[in-house]
Design a protein around this motif. Structure first.
Motif, short mmCIF file in Angstrom:
data_model
loop_
_atom_site.label_atom_id
_atom_site.label_comp_id
_atom_site.label_asym_id
_atom_site.label_seq_id
_atom_site.Cartn_x
_atom_site.Cartn_y
_atom_site.Cartn_z
N HIS A 164 -9.28 -1.62 1.06
CA HIS A 164 -7.93 -1.22 1.45
C HIS A 164 -6.92 -1.84 0.50
O HIS A 164 -6.93 -3.05 0.27
CB HIS A 164 -7.65 -1.67 2.89
N PRO A 165 -6.02 -1.05 -0.06
CA PRO A 165 -5.10 -1.61 -1.07
C PRO A 165 -4.16 -2.67 -0.52
O PRO A 165 -3.80 -3.59 -1.24
CB PRO A 165 -4.33 -0.37 -1.55
N THR A 166 -3.77 -2.55 0.75
CA THR A 166 -2.85 -3.54 1.31
C THR A 166 -3.53 -4.89 1.46
O THR A 166 -2.94 -5.94 1.17
CB THR A 166 -2.33 -3.06 2.67
N GLN A 200 -3.82 -6.41 -1.93
CA GLN A 200 -2.52 -6.87 -2.41
C GLN A 200 -2.10 -8.17 -1.74
O GLN A 200 -1.61 -9.09 -2.40
CB GLN A 200 -1.48 -5.78 -2.15
N VAL A 211 1.64 0.19 -1.26
CA VAL A 211 0.40 0.59 -1.94
C VAL A 211 -0.39 1.58 -1.13
O VAL A 211 -1.06 2.46 -1.68
CB VAL A 211 -0.46 -0.66 -2.25
N GLU A 212 -0.32 1.50 0.20
CA GLU A 212 -1.09 2.44 1.02
C GLU A 212 -0.47 3.83 1.04
O GLU A 212 -1.08 4.78 1.52
CB GLU A 212 -1.24 1.92 2.45
#
Length: 782
Positions: free
Chosen positions: A493-495, A498, A587-588
């Motif tokens: 997951h990008p979050t 990050q 980002v999501e």
């Protein structure tokens, strides 16, 4: 002229005399009957005067009918409606006549009550509605009605008639409440629901029969229909909002309900739920103490059974809300062992409620804080964690406990365990855990050494951290690092990735949304639905949850008023996301950002083509260009979506492996086509074949040699290409121009792939021609 004036004066004088000679009704119709003042005399009326008062009232009613009669046509219409009219018309006619003079319409009120007592539910419920409206708006005063013997002694006819009317009206109200009691136990759901609503409206608006109506409304907390029980609970809380001084009365009535339903503990749940919703102020310590004692008494009765988790959870919720307003003398020390047991044996929500209550007790009893923190530390590893999704209350307790702790080693143990178990949870839990760690770092900056200071261990030294320790103060977490964050840095997951990178780089996480709600799969899927979201109605209740349920999540007011706030409040196809910069988009949400940025360009390109076929061909070429590493007009740009390192990893061996696979697939396809073509021929037997056929047909070895020759030519050509590529690479390295090197490599790969596929086409065509020739010779031979 003088005679005419004299005659006018005499006529007017006669009219005045006639008006004075007319009898007057006792109760005027131009103002409500209950505005008449009642004399204040110590002595009361005797019931022996009741008959005389009744006679005076009836005479006044007859006089009212004579003085204010209906016209003949109106009277005929009224009587025809009562005889043959529709139900709605009958009720409406009675309502109009009662409103004209409620004091003189006691018989009509009784007629309406008789209609409400009929077995026909449609007619009865309609009559109940009309009777309720009349009683609330026209008939009843804003005080309790008086019986006849409660009136002061008087011989005035007006007061006697009024005393009889009020006495009769009080009896009619009692009958109406009895009727509502019968409705409240009716087998039909909508009839019970109607009775509950009427009881609430009468209880809030008028004090008459309030005790009986409150009892009936409280009894519906144990109704078998859960919708009726829930409605009764909600209406009781609304009664307290309208009349805050009735808190103690309602609490005692619910306590009496528990006594009446002593054998059926299951129906107590909505009673505890109602008590937990009562709002207590700072100046209501007596009410808080009474509620605490009631909760403890009920807790002792229910805790003996294991199938009442809902009731226990409601009781613990009430204790958690009421305990700060009590005088703390009603300690829960007698129930501490049971509460600690519930943390590990009760339902998940019940366990969290028990943690909440224990934290409040530990704040006022510091000797219990160590035991509470041990239980909380062990609870993080509970297996029930993985079957639930609502963790807001848990993180509230955890944040309050950890942020107020002064033992640094214990806090480090909590952070280590929380991040260890978060890797096995969903994205909302992981994001909340990382934000939690960031907030703890903000409060206690010294804990950041778990990310910056390396571990110092000797070769033969035992690892200092032991996660199996029961006490978090002795796990050795102060000697190790938070390696779990480095794992979360690679999360899909990008979050999550990050947030982990931000912590590792020394920064803090700033979040303007509730991660437990915003990063759920349902919220993600809702972004694909192009429709306006439902507007959530904001309740005025003081007990309503806040927009963000976590204490360490603070909304940024600047973001709420900007386009980023609109980005989450509107569907993604309404043109909001395109107005942002790529750096402003979370980002999501980058997928939606790039998609809607490309969409107008695709539509524009489609219009430049003459037909759809040309557009599709162009799109296929564009796809091939992207898949083959950016072959096209803009060779200088890295349009394949890969980094330079990824481009260098794609060497010639990978290309050759790809070509071999493609060639195997082509051979399989050719074999299938051979089988399909040969199915149409009847092959002759060996005896029927001519003897010289073997000489004419080429042998299998000869065919294989031709094929191997073709492949050998291909391999030699590929070898030449490899040598040429090596020479180009060496020249580029000499010039020390990495861009030229990448450009040449891409061009050589493109040429190599192109030649390979061209050779494969030639081989396939040669095979097809050879098969046709063999088939023709066999046909001629037959």
């Amino acid at each position: 002229m003088a005679k005419k004036e004299h005659s006018k004066n005499t006529k007017s004088h006669r009219k005045e005399n006639n008006s004075d000679s007319k009898p007057k009704i006792l109760m005027p119709i131009d103002k409500p009957w209950f505005t008449t003042e009642i004399p204040t005399d110590a002595t009361r009326l005797n019931l022996s005067v009741l008959e005389e008062a009744k006679k005076l009232y009836e005479e006044d009613v007859e006089l009212y009918k004579k003085l204010f009669p209906l016209s003949r046509s109106d009277e005929d219409w009224y009587q025809s409606i009562l005889r043959n009219g529709a139900l709605k018309d009958k009720v409406g006619a009675l309502s109009v006549k009662i409103r004209s003079s409620p004091f003189h319409s006691l018989s009509l009120l009784e007629q309406l009550l008789a209609m409400a007592e009929k077995k026909n539910r449609k007619e009865a419920t309609m009559a109940v509605d009309v009777l309720k409206e009349l009683l609330l708006n026209v008939v009843l005063p804003d005080r309790k009605l008086l019986n006849f013997h409660q009136y002061p002694f008087t011989k005035e006819p007006k007061i006697l008639a009024m005393a009889y009317f009020e006495h009769s009206l009080k009896a009619l109200m009692f009958k109406f409440v009895k009727l509502l009691e019968a409705y409240s136990v009716d087998p039909l759901y909508f009839v019970k629901y109607k009775a509950v609503n009427v009881l609430y409206e009468m209880l809030v608006a008028k004090p008459e029969q309030e005790q009986n109506m409150l009892t009936l409304l409280t009894n519906k907390l144990g109704d078998p229909e859960h919708k009726v029980s829930s409605r009764a609970s909600y209406l009781l809380t609304q009664v307290l909002q309208s009349h805050p001084m009735m808190k103690m009365i309602v609490i005692k009535e619910i306590e009496a309900f528990f006594v009446r339903q002593f054998s059926n503990i299951e129906c107590h749940y909505y009673g505890y739920l109602t008590l937990s919703q009562i709002v207590i102020g700072k100046g209501e310590q007596e009410v808080a103490n009474y509620l605490i004692n009631l909760y403890l008494t009920s807790f002792n009765k229910i805790v003996k059974k294991d199938d009442n988790d809902r009731s226990i959870s409601a009781i613990l919720t009430g204790v958690h809300r009421i305990y700060p307003f009590s005088d703390k003398s009603a300690t829960l020390t007698e129930h501490l062992n049971v509460l600690f047991k519930m943390i590990h044996t009760g339902a998940f929500n019940t366990s969290i409620q028990a943690l909440n209550v224990l934290y409040q007790i530990a704040c006022h009893s510091p000797e219990l804080m160590d035991r509470f923190l041990r239980a909380l530390y062990e609870f993080i590893l509970d297996h029930r964690f993985y079957n639930h999704s609502n963790f807001s209350l848990f993180f509230n307790v955890l944040y309050k406990a950890v942020s107020s702790d002064s033992n640094t080693h214990r806090i480090q143990s909590f952070l280590k365990r929380l991040l260890s178990v978060s890797a096995m949870h969903d994205v909302p839990f992981i994001c909340t855990s990382l934000i939690f760690v960031s907030e703890i770092f903000k409060l206690k900056p010294g804990l950041r050494t778990m990310l910056t200071t390396p571990e110092e261990l000797e070769d033969d030294e035992k690892y200092p951290y032991d996660a199996s320790k029961r006490d978090p103060a002795f796990t050795g977490a102060n000697s190790v690092c938070l390696w779990e964050i480095s794992i979360l840095k690679e999360h899909f997951h990008p979050t999550v990735a990050q947030y982990a990178k931000r912590l590792l780089s020394g920064g803090l996480i700033e979040c303007s949304v509730d991660p437990l709600q915003h990063y759920t799969p349902m919220m993600f899927l809702d972004r694909f639905i192009y429709k306006n979201p439902k507007q959530v109605k904001q309740s005025k209740s003081l007990l309503q949850a806040k927009e963000v349920s976590l204490p360490f999540i603070k909304l940024n007011e600047q973001d709420n008023s900007s386009m980023i706030k609109k980005l989450f409040d509107r569907p993604v196809n309404q043109g909001v996301i395109e107005q942002l910069q790529a750096s402003q988009v979370p980002v999501e949400e980058l997928f939606f950002y790039h998609y809607f940025k490309m969409k107008p360009q695709v539509k524009k390109n489609k219009k430049t083509f003459e037909n759809e076929e040309d557009f599709e061909n162009d799109m296929e070429e564009e796809i091939d260009r992207i898949l083959m590493g950016g072959i096209g007009e803009n060779d200088d740009e890295d349009t394949d979506g890969l980094d330079d390192e990824d481009d260098e990893d794609l060497d010639d061996e990978d290309v050759e492996e790809l070509d071999d696979d493609d060639m195997e697939d082509m051979d399989d396809l050719d074999e299938d086509e051979d089988d399909e073509q040969m199915d149409g021929f009847d092959m002759p037997s060996d005896e029927e074949m001519p003897s010289d056929m073997d000489d004419e047909l080429p042998s299998d070895d000869q065919n294989n040699d031709d094929q191997f020759a073709s492949f050998s030519d291909e391999e030699s050509q590929a070898a030449d290409f490899e040598e040429m590529e090596k020479e180009m690479i060496e020249e580029a390295e000499k010039e020390k121009d990495p861009k030229a090197l990448n450009k040449e490599k891409k061009k050589r790969k493109r040429e190599l792939l192109k030649n390979v596929f061209m050779d494969a086409d030639h081989i396939k065509q040669g095979k097809e021609k050879e098969k046709e020739r063999i088939a023709q010779e066999r046909v001629h031979g037959c």
